[in-house]
Motif scaffolding. Structure first.
Motif, PDB file in Angstrom:
ATOM      1  N   ARG A   1       0.955  -1.026  -0.185  1.00  0.00           N
ATOM      2  CA  ARG A   1       0.056   0.546  -0.217  1.00  0.00           C
ATOM      3  C   ARG A   1       0.691   1.248  -0.184  1.00  0.00           C
ATOM      4  NH1 ARG A   1      -3.566   0.159   4.235  1.00  0.00           N
ATOM      5  NH2 ARG A   1      -2.221  -0.462   5.418  1.00  0.00           N
ATOM      6  N   LEU A   2       1.929   1.094  -0.114  1.00  0.00           N
ATOM      7  CA  LEU A   2       2.908   2.257   0.226  1.00  0.00           C
ATOM      8  C   LEU A   2       3.746   1.754  -1.234  1.00  0.00           C
ATOM      9  CD1 LEU A   2       4.137   3.347   3.479  1.00  0.00           C
ATOM     10  CD2 LEU A   2       2.247   4.533   1.498  1.00  0.00           C
ATOM     11  N   PRO A   3       4.194   2.705  -2.450  1.00  0.00           N
ATOM     12  CA  PRO A   3       5.398   2.038  -3.621  1.00  0.00           C
ATOM     13  C   PRO A   3       6.710   2.276  -2.962  1.00  0.00           C
ATOM     14  CG  PRO A   3       4.581   4.947  -2.993  1.00  0.00           C
ATOM     15  CD  PRO A   3       3.507   3.957  -2.412  1.00  0.00           C
ATOM     16  N   ALA A   4       7.158   1.358  -3.579  1.00  0.00           N
ATOM     17  CA  ALA A   4       8.964   0.969  -3.387  1.00  0.00           C
ATOM     18  C   ALA A   4       9.779   2.347  -2.841  1.00  0.00           C
ATOM     19  CB  ALA A   4       9.831   0.488  -4.385  1.00  0.00           C
ATOM     20  N   ARG A   5       9.353   2.825  -3.822  1.00  0.00           N
ATOM     21  CA  ARG A   5      10.573   4.241  -2.791  1.00  0.00           C
ATOM     22  C   ARG A   5       9.926   4.586  -2.106  1.00  0.00           C
ATOM     23  NH1 ARG A   5       9.971  10.762  -4.461  1.00  0.00           N
ATOM     24  NH2 ARG A   5      11.906  10.898  -4.487  1.00  0.00           N
ATOM     25  N   ALA A   6       8.571   5.034  -1.328  1.00  0.00           N
ATOM     26  CA  ALA A   6       8.475   5.181   0.057  1.00  0.00           C
ATOM     27  C   ALA A   6       8.610   3.476   0.848  1.00  0.00           C
ATOM     28  CB  ALA A   6       6.660   5.625   0.207  1.00  0.00           C
ATOM     29  N   ARG A   7       9.299   2.557   0.255  1.00  0.00           N
ATOM     30  CA  ARG A   7       9.798   2.053   1.434  1.00  0.00           C
ATOM     31  C   ARG A   7      11.257   2.461   1.770  1.00  0.00           C
ATOM     32  NH1 ARG A   7       5.788  -1.244  -1.656  1.00  0.00           N
ATOM     33  NH2 ARG A   7       8.383  -2.574  -2.476  1.00  0.00           N
ATOM     34  N   ALA A   8      11.475   2.593   0.861  1.00  0.00           N
ATOM     35  CA  ALA A   8      12.884   2.531   1.326  1.00  0.00           C
ATOM     36  C   ALA A   8      13.647   3.754   1.626  1.00  0.00           C
ATOM     37  CB  ALA A   8      13.373   2.438  -0.562  1.00  0.00           C
ATOM     38  N   GLN A   9      12.586   4.549   2.107  1.00  0.00           N
ATOM     39  CA  GLN A   9      13.036   5.913   2.769  1.00  0.00           C
ATOM     40  C   GLN A   9      12.614   5.666   4.942  1.00  0.00           C
ATOM     41  OE1 GLN A   9      11.592   9.378   1.023  1.00  0.00           O
ATOM     42  NE2 GLN A   9      12.621   9.346  -1.030  1.00  0.00           N
ATOM     43  N   CYS A  10      11.972   4.448   5.096  1.00  0.00           N
ATOM     44  CA  CYS A  10      11.701   4.944   6.108  1.00  0.00           C
ATOM     45  C   CYS A  10      12.052   2.947   7.256  1.00  0.00           C
ATOM     46  CB  CYS A  10      10.490   4.312   6.272  1.00  0.00           C
ATOM     47  SG  CYS A  10      10.212   4.530   8.558  1.00  0.00           S
ATOM     48  N   ALA A  11      13.177   2.863   7.530  1.00  0.00           N
ATOM     49  CA  ALA A  11      13.481   1.692   8.249  1.00  0.00           C
ATOM     50  C   ALA A  11      12.676   0.733   9.123  1.00  0.00           C
ATOM     51  CB  ALA A  11      14.884   1.640   9.318  1.00  0.00           C
TER      52      ALA A  11
ATOM     53  N   ALA B   1       0.759   6.975  11.363  1.00  0.00           N
ATOM     54  CA  ALA B   1       0.212   8.782  10.127  1.00  0.00           C
ATOM     55  C   ALA B   1       0.889   9.222  10.527  1.00  0.00           C
ATOM     56  CB  ALA B   1      -1.400   8.628  10.071  1.00  0.00           C
ATOM     57  N   LEU B   2       2.152   9.898  10.539  1.00  0.00           N
ATOM     58  CA  LEU B   2       2.844  10.015  11.424  1.00  0.00           C
ATOM     59  C   LEU B   2       3.294  11.590  10.510  1.00  0.00           C
ATOM     60  CD1 LEU B   2       4.944   7.188  13.365  1.00  0.00           C
ATOM     61  CD2 LEU B   2       2.758   9.021  14.000  1.00  0.00           C
ATOM     62  N   LEU B   3       2.657  12.374   9.610  1.00  0.00           N
ATOM     63  CA  LEU B   3       2.859  13.259   8.544  1.00  0.00           C
ATOM     64  C   LEU B   3       4.601  13.353   8.006  1.00  0.00           C
ATOM     65  CD1 LEU B   3       1.820  15.673  10.852  1.00  0.00           C
ATOM     66  CD2 LEU B   3       0.850  15.432   8.910  1.00  0.00           C
ATOM     67  N   ASP B   4       4.663  12.141   7.444  1.00  0.00           N
ATOM     68  CA  ASP B   4       6.041  10.867   7.121  1.00  0.00           C
ATOM     69  C   ASP B   4       5.704  11.985   5.439  1.00  0.00           C
ATOM     70  OD1 ASP B   4       7.677  10.246   8.624  1.00  0.00           O
ATOM     71  OD2 ASP B   4       5.707   8.042   8.678  1.00  0.00           O
ATOM     72  N   PRO B   5       6.826  12.701   4.999  1.00  0.00           N
ATOM     73  CA  PRO B   5       7.294  13.400   3.846  1.00  0.00           C
ATOM     74  C   PRO B   5       6.442  12.243   2.793  1.00  0.00           C
ATOM     75  CG  PRO B   5       8.290  13.707   4.448  1.00  0.00           C
ATOM     76  CD  PRO B   5       8.349  13.076   5.994  1.00  0.00           C
ATOM     77  N   PHE B   6       7.263  11.182   3.006  1.00  0.00           N
ATOM     78  CA  PHE B   6       6.711   9.809   1.876  1.00  0.00           C
ATOM     79  C   PHE B   6       5.813   9.662   1.782  1.00  0.00           C
ATOM     80  CE2 PHE B   6       8.913   7.914   5.793  1.00  0.00           C
ATOM     81  CZ  PHE B   6       7.671   6.984   5.786  1.00  0.00           C
ATOM     82  N   THR B   7       4.566   9.276   2.800  1.00  0.00           N
ATOM     83  CA  THR B   7       3.327   9.267   2.431  1.00  0.00           C
ATOM     84  C   THR B   7       3.004  10.197   1.820  1.00  0.00           C
ATOM     85  OG1 THR B   7       3.234   8.139   4.751  1.00  0.00           O
ATOM     86  CG2 THR B   7       1.549   8.618   3.780  1.00  0.00           C
ATOM     87  N   ALA B   8       3.071  11.391   2.397  1.00  0.00           N
ATOM     88  CA  ALA B   8       2.853  12.317   1.180  1.00  0.00           C
ATOM     89  C   ALA B   8       3.252  12.612  -0.301  1.00  0.00           C
ATOM     90  CB  ALA B   8       3.137  14.036   1.566  1.00  0.00           C
ATOM     91  N   ARG B   9       4.096  12.409  -0.514  1.00  0.00           N
ATOM     92  CA  ARG B   9       4.588  11.727  -1.728  1.00  0.00           C
ATOM     93  C   ARG B   9       3.984  10.670  -2.613  1.00  0.00           C
ATOM     94  NH1 ARG B   9       9.664  13.712   0.585  1.00  0.00           N
ATOM     95  NH2 ARG B   9      10.208  11.629   0.364  1.00  0.00           N
ATOM     96  N   ALA B  10       3.611   9.619  -1.664  1.00  0.00           N
ATOM     97  CA  ALA B  10       1.964   8.625  -2.695  1.00  0.00           C
ATOM     98  C   ALA B  10       1.294   9.274  -2.798  1.00  0.00           C
ATOM     99  CB  ALA B  10       2.951   7.633  -1.638  1.00  0.00           C
TER     100      ALA B  10
END
Length: 404
Positions: A36-46, A217-226
């Motif tokens: 439910r998140l693209p690969a780029r977003a998943r790569a930006q959070c461990a 749901a932490l206002l992460d920039p990568f979620t906003a970009r998704a």
């Protein structure tokens, strides 16, 4: 898995055109895994919490058209087991035929993710794939939807039918993308179509993309970009509770983070109706900051409950509570709406407030139960999809071309 290999079964590759609600499809050694998140977003959070919840397919469903009377789906689920707590029920699959709930089932076996809260460890124990089977479907052309478990990671191994199937073309319905916390993800809903956003989507006649991410749901920039990059006609953002749960930021950071999140979403969807929803009532955090902690005494008794461990006096130094967050979200939306007529605000207590908490208290002090999910979904639909609501059906779908 099924041992039948007679001539009547037709195996169809599981491809993206058969899936709704997933933003990415990962090919694994077993089959395909919806994300439910693209690969780029998943790569930006461990964060392992985010990795777990975004791979739980809340709102993800297989959709196809067929005359088949029997359907089999082989899956490899990953189930969660908390050491010291009762086993969780197997994840539920919902079958819809022409949009009507027509069957339910589970897949036993699979992998088990063993989580030891006291030791802070996680172990994955391997297990076999299993088969979900639905029979007795009407022998006519029909739209079939299999909604995957909202709370159980599900690798899709094989799809079989006793007649050919095709992808369902665009039905012309508006796409609603919703982002929120574990409550939007599904928490203790009874089944995937009973999660409150799914209830609201059915009542509103829209296609759902559910980015409810438990605890994330932490206002992460990568979620906003998704969200920015995903085609959608309607967008809602239910913000605040996880920021308090994690004690993630202070008021000074929260306001700019909300502005930045909205700015990014608007880059891809400049004119889509955008509804900001504040938290529903949660008595433990109305005026007490986070973090949220597990009640270990209750956990030792086999019950999972939560408590707020912050100090109300710390609000003076900028610590966040739900009331503080609601005031800030209302202020931000009011200010931005002067230049953005498609931006709206909904107080989450209109979905679940004090009277509801008396009648249907949160069983673990944090998450709604199954009847409350239905109530929240019905109320959201009645407010957002009404003629005067933020998602009133008088708009067109032109904004979808602005993203993706």
């Amino acid at each position: 898995m099924s041992t039948e290999h007679d001539q009547r079964w037709i195996t169809t590759p599981i491809t993206a055109d058969l899936l709704r609600g997933a933003l990415d499809l990962e090919h694994t050694e077993h089959g395909v895994l919806p994300h439910r998140l693209p690969a780029r977003a998943r790569a930006q959070c461990a964060d392992p919490q985010l990795a777990m919840v975004e791979a739980q397919p809340s709102g993800v469903r297989l959709v196809f058209r067929t005359r088949a009377t029997a359907v089999e789906l082989d899956t490899l689920p990953t189930k969660r087991l908390y050491v010291g707590a009762p086993p969780r029920p197997d994840g539920m699959y919902d079958l819809l035929v022409d949009s009507v709930l027509s069957g339910q089932g589970v897949v036993t076996g699979g992998q088990v993710q063993v989580i030891d809260m006291s030791a802070g460890t996680t172990e994955v124990r391997p297990g076999p794939a299993g088969t979900l089977r639905f029979a007795g479907l009407p022998e006519r052309e029909k739209d079939v939807e299999i909604w995957l478990p909202h709370n159980e990671t599900t690798e899709l191994v094989a799809l079989r039918t006793d007649a050919p199937l095709t992808a369902v073309p665009d039905r012309g319905r508006r796409v609603w993308l919703h982002h929120g916390s574990s409550i939007s993800h599904g928490s203790d809903a009874a089944s995937p179509t009973a999660v409150w956003p799914a209830v609201a989507a059915a009542l509103g006649g829209v296609e759902l993309v559910n980015l409810g991410l438990g605890g994330s749901a932490l206002l992460d920039p990568f979620t906003a970009r998704a969200i920015r990059d995903t085609p959608a006609d309607l967008i809602s953002l239910k913000l605040g509770i996880n920021v308090v749960n994690a004690d993630l930021m202070r008021l000074r950071a929260f306001g700019p983070a909300v502005h930045g999140f909205l700015d990014t979403v608007r880059e891809g969807h400049p004119t889509a109706p955008l509804l900001v929803v504040s938290p529903i009532l949660c008595p433990i955090h109305e005026d007490t900051p986070g973090p949220t902690a597990m009640d270990l005494s209750a956990f030792g008794e086999g019950r999972l409950t939560f408590t707020a461990v912050g100090d109300p006096a710390e609000r003076a130094s900028g610590k966040l509570t739900l009331n503080v967050i609601r005031d800030e979200l209302a202020r931000i939306v009011a200010e931005r709406a002067a230049d953005d007529p498609h931006l709206h605000y909904l107080d989450g207590r209109a979905l679940y407030g004090e009277a509801d908490a008396t009648e249907l208290p949160l069983p673990d002090q944090l998450h709604p139960d199954a009847p409350t999910h239905r109530r929240i979904g019905e109320r959201f639909a009645g407010l957002a999809f009404a003629d005067s609501g933020a998602f009133a059906a008088d708009g067109d779908r032109s904004d979808r071309s602005d993203a993706g």
